[in-house]
Enzyme design. Sequence first.
Site, PDB file in Angstrom:
ATOM      1  CD  GLN B 100      -2.677  -1.271   2.570  1.00  0.00           C
ATOM      2  OE1 GLN B 100      -2.510  -0.469   3.487  1.00  0.00           O
ATOM      3  NE2 GLN B 100      -3.538  -2.278   2.663  1.00  0.00           N
ATOM      4  CG  HIS B 162      -3.025  -0.964   8.231  1.00  0.00           C
ATOM      5  ND1 HIS B 162      -3.536  -1.587   9.327  1.00  0.00           N
ATOM      6  CD2 HIS B 162      -3.675  -1.505   7.177  1.00  0.00           C
ATOM      7  CE1 HIS B 162      -4.436  -2.487   8.956  1.00  0.00           C
ATOM      8  NE2 HIS B 162      -4.542  -2.453   7.638  1.00  0.00           N
ATOM      9  CD  GLU B 255     -14.112   3.384  15.160  1.00  0.00           C
ATOM     10  OE1 GLU B 255     -13.546   4.458  15.452  1.00  0.00           O
ATOM     11  OE2 GLU B 255     -14.155   2.393  15.924  1.00  0.00           O
ATOM     12  CE1 TYR B 265     -10.111  10.718  18.969  1.00  0.00           C
ATOM     13  CE2 TYR B 265     -12.353  10.214  18.269  1.00  0.00           C
ATOM     14  CZ  TYR B 265     -11.402  11.124  18.682  1.00  0.00           C
ATOM     15  OH  TYR B 265     -11.757  12.444  18.815  1.00  0.00           O
ATOM     16  CE1 TYR B 276     -10.428  -7.976   6.813  1.00  0.00           C
ATOM     17  CE2 TYR B 276      -8.445  -7.551   8.108  1.00  0.00           C
ATOM     18  CZ  TYR B 276      -9.410  -7.122   7.224  1.00  0.00           C
ATOM     19  OH  TYR B 276      -9.370  -5.838   6.730  1.00  0.00           O
TER      20      TYR B 276
END
Lengths: 383, 383
Positions: B100, B162, B255, B265, B276
């Site tokens: 990513q 991420h 979220e 959070y 998963y």
Amino acid sequence: MHLHKIKFLLSIISLALGCSIPPLTGFAKANEIIERFTSEKITFKLHRLTKNLDHPWGMAFLPDDRLLITERNGKLKIFDGSSLKEITLTDFPDIYTRGQGGLLDVTPHPNFSENNLIYFTYSHPLSSGSTTALAQAKLQGNVLSNSQILFIAKTRSDTSHHYGSRIKFDRQGFLFMTVGDRGQRHNAQRLDLHAGKILRLTENGKPAPGNPFVNHSNALPEIYSFGHRNPQGLSLNPATGDIWLSEHGPRGGDELNIIQSGKNYGWPIITYGKEYIGGSIGQGTHHPNMSQPIHQWTPSIAPAGITFYTGEAFPSWQGNLFTSALKFKLLVRQEIKNNKVVLEERLLEGEVGRIRAVTQGPDGLLYLISDESDGALYRLSPL
Amino acid sequence: MHLHKIKFLLSIISLALGCSIPPLTGFAKANEIIERFTSEKITFKLHRLTKNLDHPWGMAFLPDDRLLITERNGKLKIFDGSSLKEITLTDFPDIYTRGQGGLLDVTPHPNFSENNLIYFTYSHPLSSGSTTALAQAKLQGNVLSNSQILFIAKTRSDTSHHYGSRIKFDRQGFLFMTVGDRGQRHNAQRLDLHAGKILRLTENGKPAPGNPFVNHSNALPEIYSFGHRNPQGLSLNPATGDIWLSEHGPRGGDELNIIQSGKNYGWPIITYGKEYIGGSIGQGTHHPNMSQPIHQWTPSIAPAGITFYTGEAFPSWQGNLFTSALKFKLLVRQEIKNNKVVLEERLLEGEVGRIRAVTQGPDGLLYLISDESDGALYRLSPL
């Protein structure tokens, strides 16, 4: 080379001398080794001030007389005259610590007393391989923080050697920085890469005004001179203000150069060295458009840090150039007249290991670091 | 969730409509596809403005109405309303373009018209793995130069996912930047790492004054909020000035959060998502010391860029939050009242691929990019 080489090195173990050694004071502590050496000009002693250094690479005195020492493993240490402390690095760039890569040189900002800034070079990880980079950070007490990467050399190599990376501020406040050819020798002639170049930067890591290639398309504006192999020594000649440079040759052909704007120092087109496996490199030793070294060492001594001596402690050494050397583990003293080496003396050969850097202290004494896994800091003082 | 979900999506192929489509003008060129969609409130059409985008990730309009678009492969492109050009990157950081990772978000400085500065985030190579970093550079014409790395997130991960990395300037001129948990979920709760955090920085990449943890030892001063998983959407709520955030949950539990200074959070202590492979994560969905999301999506939609709509082109959409989504390849429209989602409508599902970002143009229209190897830029306009 019209050198008159004299080797007067005599090493006499202090224990053998017994009571002729004066009593130790101040930071002359248990670790200390004292030996007495005779140079052509003087007799001096060697103190080991601290050990426990893991491959120290660069060192620089702060205005408060503390000595910063880099270790190739990424640690920064500080020696206050009696003890060695590790600097706390609260925000520090990630360093590529493989091969010859790691945390390399260090120098304070010329106005460190006001801004507490230090500059350091290191091997910067790339997505493939690594390159030489310059960063700045603020040193307050024994804590380094606010680090900022100022410059990342553009190279094309995934080797882990020939980073160059010595740094030195000149009298105008510009920072000279060396970058090695990264093992891709022909890149030293390419002006679109920083490999094999001497760079001249502002204190912010930008190209210094007046650099020779700023208006050339396809040339990088940071470049000051090119055609270098692996330059690891920089010193300001106090008599002239010129920047002097040492660089590692291939097999033979180590060079001492005076850096001039825009000049081509020839690697790998001309060199006094040979291929490691035998055979010549390039076109010979001379080229009409390329600069000749002030001095060359064949066989190689593997010169690293250099410094012009200007202190009062060794009056007969004033104006001499000292070169630390890895291969023969020695300190070379050279007398210079009219930009020529007129005498060379080899000191300390094999006594302290591979000497990576030499610098003059605020006390006018000479300090050395040995680039070994059990490296140490040494001081030369008159006997 | 007390949502009244309505899905009115109708897609009618333009070719089937024949003469009911108005003639194309301006930059409505050969590549264009027009389709007509009916939302609960209005009917709109979708133009494909340009294709040939390779995994576009971020986009931002400049004051001169040109649109900057990043590609994950490290290229920066610019769309001037009719053609897509590649920005020449004369000095650009080395980017880790795996998984990513790559060139990620982009935004102009609030005073871009005066200083020509843009900010971008990217995956920065480390000696082992990579991390999320912020850099600044000067864009003049189609040339980007003078790049400077401003901030490198401190993480501990050699994964390639991420990264977070969305950036947004707030009304005070501080830059919010998201960093994902880098696949090491518990790091999101550690205040000595930037992973899983929302950061608040000055325009120079330093900790913004007033940040909640500046005086906490062992906490990083850049942190504004923590306990985030992989936040990839940021938008300023025009009604309140608050920064809203979208983040990817694990399996379920995506979220939408309003970012408040110093708040936790909850990830991975509380989440609405599951492992998963099945099984619960953490302690449940609530904790007295941890913030609840404004909204959560289970099953996951994989929300990326978000934007509050404030334009004149779609009066009935004013104040709505639009969320681009990867998993169901859709654009979510949400009506917000008193910081609550009171209506959600799913638009364009499956029509244009994985939508990575949505932004409002200076013309009051909405622009989307599809994160595909044959990605494209789309525009929504009223019919």
